[in-house]
Design a protein around this motif. Sequence first.
Motif, short mmCIF file in Angstrom:
data_model
loop_
_atom_site.label_atom_id
_atom_site.label_comp_id
_atom_site.label_asym_id
_atom_site.label_seq_id
_atom_site.Cartn_x
_atom_site.Cartn_y
_atom_site.Cartn_z
N LEU A 48 4.90 7.04 -7.21
CA LEU A 48 5.24 7.51 -5.87
C LEU A 48 4.51 8.81 -5.55
CD1 LEU A 48 6.90 7.13 -3.31
CD2 LEU A 48 8.75 8.40 -4.42
N ALA A 49 4.40 9.70 -6.50
CA ALA A 49 3.66 10.95 -6.28
C ALA A 49 2.18 10.67 -6.01
CB ALA A 49 3.82 11.87 -7.48
N ILE A 50 1.59 9.73 -6.72
CA ILE A 50 0.20 9.36 -6.49
C ILE A 50 0.03 8.77 -5.10
CG2 ILE A 50 -1.62 7.75 -7.20
CD1 ILE A 50 -0.65 8.22 -10.11
N PHE A 51 0.95 7.89 -4.70
CA PHE A 51 0.89 7.29 -3.36
C PHE A 51 1.01 8.36 -2.28
CE2 PHE A 51 2.47 2.80 -4.68
CZ PHE A 51 1.18 2.46 -5.05
N ILE A 52 1.88 9.33 -2.49
CA ILE A 52 2.04 10.40 -1.50
C ILE A 52 0.76 11.23 -1.41
CG2 ILE A 52 3.25 12.57 -1.06
CD1 ILE A 52 5.79 11.18 -2.11
N LEU A 53 0.14 11.52 -2.54
CA LEU A 53 -1.11 12.30 -2.52
C LEU A 53 -2.24 11.52 -1.85
CD1 LEU A 53 -1.07 13.95 -6.05
CD2 LEU A 53 -0.72 15.05 -3.85
N VAL A 54 -2.32 10.22 -2.09
CA VAL A 54 -3.36 9.41 -1.45
C VAL A 54 -3.12 9.33 0.05
CG1 VAL A 54 -4.30 7.08 -1.29
CG2 VAL A 54 -3.91 8.10 -3.52
N ALA A 55 -1.85 9.15 0.46
CA ALA A 55 -1.54 9.09 1.90
C ALA A 55 -1.86 10.43 2.56
CB ALA A 55 -0.07 8.74 2.10
N LEU A 56 -1.57 11.52 1.88
CA LEU A 56 -1.90 12.84 2.41
C LEU A 56 -3.41 13.02 2.53
CD1 LEU A 56 -0.67 15.59 3.26
CD2 LEU A 56 -1.01 16.31 0.89
N ALA A 57 -4.14 12.54 1.55
CA ALA A 57 -5.60 12.63 1.60
C ALA A 57 -6.16 11.81 2.76
CB ALA A 57 -6.20 12.16 0.27
N PHE A 58 -5.61 10.64 3.02
CA PHE A 58 -6.05 9.85 4.16
C PHE A 58 -5.70 10.55 5.47
CE2 PHE A 58 -6.10 5.80 1.55
CZ PHE A 58 -7.48 5.65 1.63
N TYR A 59 -4.51 11.12 5.54
CA TYR A 59 -4.06 11.78 6.77
C TYR A 59 -4.92 13.00 7.08
CZ TYR A 59 -1.01 14.14 10.09
OH TYR A 59 -0.52 14.78 11.21
N LEU A 60 -5.29 13.74 6.07
CA LEU A 60 -6.09 14.96 6.27
C LEU A 60 -7.60 14.69 6.21
CD1 LEU A 60 -3.98 17.46 4.16
CD2 LEU A 60 -4.01 17.19 6.65
N ASP A 61 -7.99 13.41 6.11
CA ASP A 61 -9.40 12.99 6.05
C ASP A 61 -10.16 13.61 4.89
OD1 ASP A 61 -9.30 11.26 8.21
OD2 ASP A 61 -9.69 12.87 9.65
N TRP A 62 -9.52 13.68 3.74
CA TRP A 62 -10.21 14.13 2.54
C TRP A 62 -11.01 13.00 1.93
CZ3 TRP A 62 -5.47 16.95 0.06
CH2 TRP A 62 -5.27 18.17 0.72
#
Length: 63
Positions: A48-62
């Motif tokens: 779940l932590a990995i999924f949250i980090l990936v979703a955050l990276a997509f949201y912030l366009d990293w």
Amino acid sequence: MRKKYNPYMLPPWLRTFRDICRQFIIPFMVFQGIRTILMPTTFDVLLLAIFILVALAFYLDWI
């Protein structure tokens, strides 16, 4: 100095894969969150932590 990230410089297959991941990350995150609430294990919390980090990276366009 580091060059700016330009997603259009990526190969077409990689852009398609990134767009598919962007579509599916939220449903996977919701499912994993429900699963973690019902039966928490170390693996579930880490996933779940990995999924949250990936979703955050997509949201912030990293990525």
